[in-house]
Write a protein that holds these residues in place. Structure first.
Motif: not given
Length: 241
Positions: A19-20, A41-44, A210-218
């Protein structure tokens, strides 16, 4: 505009990493669970002092501990800034004192709370490169009609005749397209994706597994929107409806 997603992210740590990856993260001092993933993994990313959580449960913020934590991380190339410790419902003198105590070598962002005076907002905007706006007092809930009236007054106070703010603005708990798309924000944050990624009922029968996939959609839906380039002064009335 930068969209900062609050952590920790639900699901497995693999879900959180997926997700991140490539996004912008916010790590709160009381919940540092994902700081290692965010840094990799984050850009910032930015740090939150956790004052909102402390305010909700009636505790005391560990200012010294938070400052040490920021000092340990601020040299990371992905680190943008840290919210300077504040008291959400405190008086302006107390919050100004916390600003004075913040180490000059640490990249910090002060918070102006909506219940504070417009004079303080104008002063902060003239002193700091970035100012965070935090909902508080009778304007504690972003997006309500009274809140829009107050945020409109704030924009009028620090934007020029062309609607350009005198500093960069960050919206705390304002990563909602209905809000940030109408304000000249450089960035905003929320825990919307992290919190609601765990909600199956939000998606219904076609729910991602999965919770990660749901978070990614949001998060994807949020990130398709940008902030307004300028503040339109005659928009307040319409926004409050």
């Amino acid at each position: 505009m930068i969209h900062y997603h609050g952590t920790p992210i639900g699901g497995t740590r693999q879900d959180a990493a997926r997700f991140l990856a490539g996004r912008h993260g916010l790590v709160p001092f009381p919940r540092q669970d994902d700081v290692g993933i965010v840094a990799e993994v984050c850009q910032s990313f930015v740090f939150d002092n956790g004052a909102f959580s402390v305010w909700k449960r009636g505790g005391l913020l560990d200012v010294d501990g938070y400052t040490r934590w920021v000092d340990e991380w601020h040299r990371h190339p992905g680190f943008d800034w840290a919210l300077i410790p504040d008291v959400i419902d405190g008086d302006e003198t107390a919050n100004d004192r916390l600003l004075e105590q913040w180490p000059a070598h640490l990249p910090g962002v002060p918070v102006w709370h909506l219940h504070e005076s417009l004079e303080r907002l104008h002063r902060l905007a003239g002193t700091w490169r970035t100012v965070a706006l935090g909902s508080s007092g009778q304007w504690a809930t972003p997006g309500t009609a009274p809140w829009w009236t107050r945020i409109g007054a704030a924009m009028d106070a620090i934007c020029d005749e062309h609607g350009r703010p005198s500093c960069r603005l960050h919206g705390l708990r304002m990563l909602d397209p209905a809000i940030f798309s109408r304000l000249p924000f450089a960035s905003a944050d929320s825990t919307n994706a992290a919190v609601n990624g765990g909600s199956v009922t939000r998606f219904g029968m076609y729910c991602p597994p999965t919770a990660g996939q749901r978070a990614a959609v949001i998060a994807d839906r949020i990130e398709t929107h940008n902030s307004a380039s300028t503040w339109t002064r005659n928009a307040q009335g319409e926004l409050a409806i």
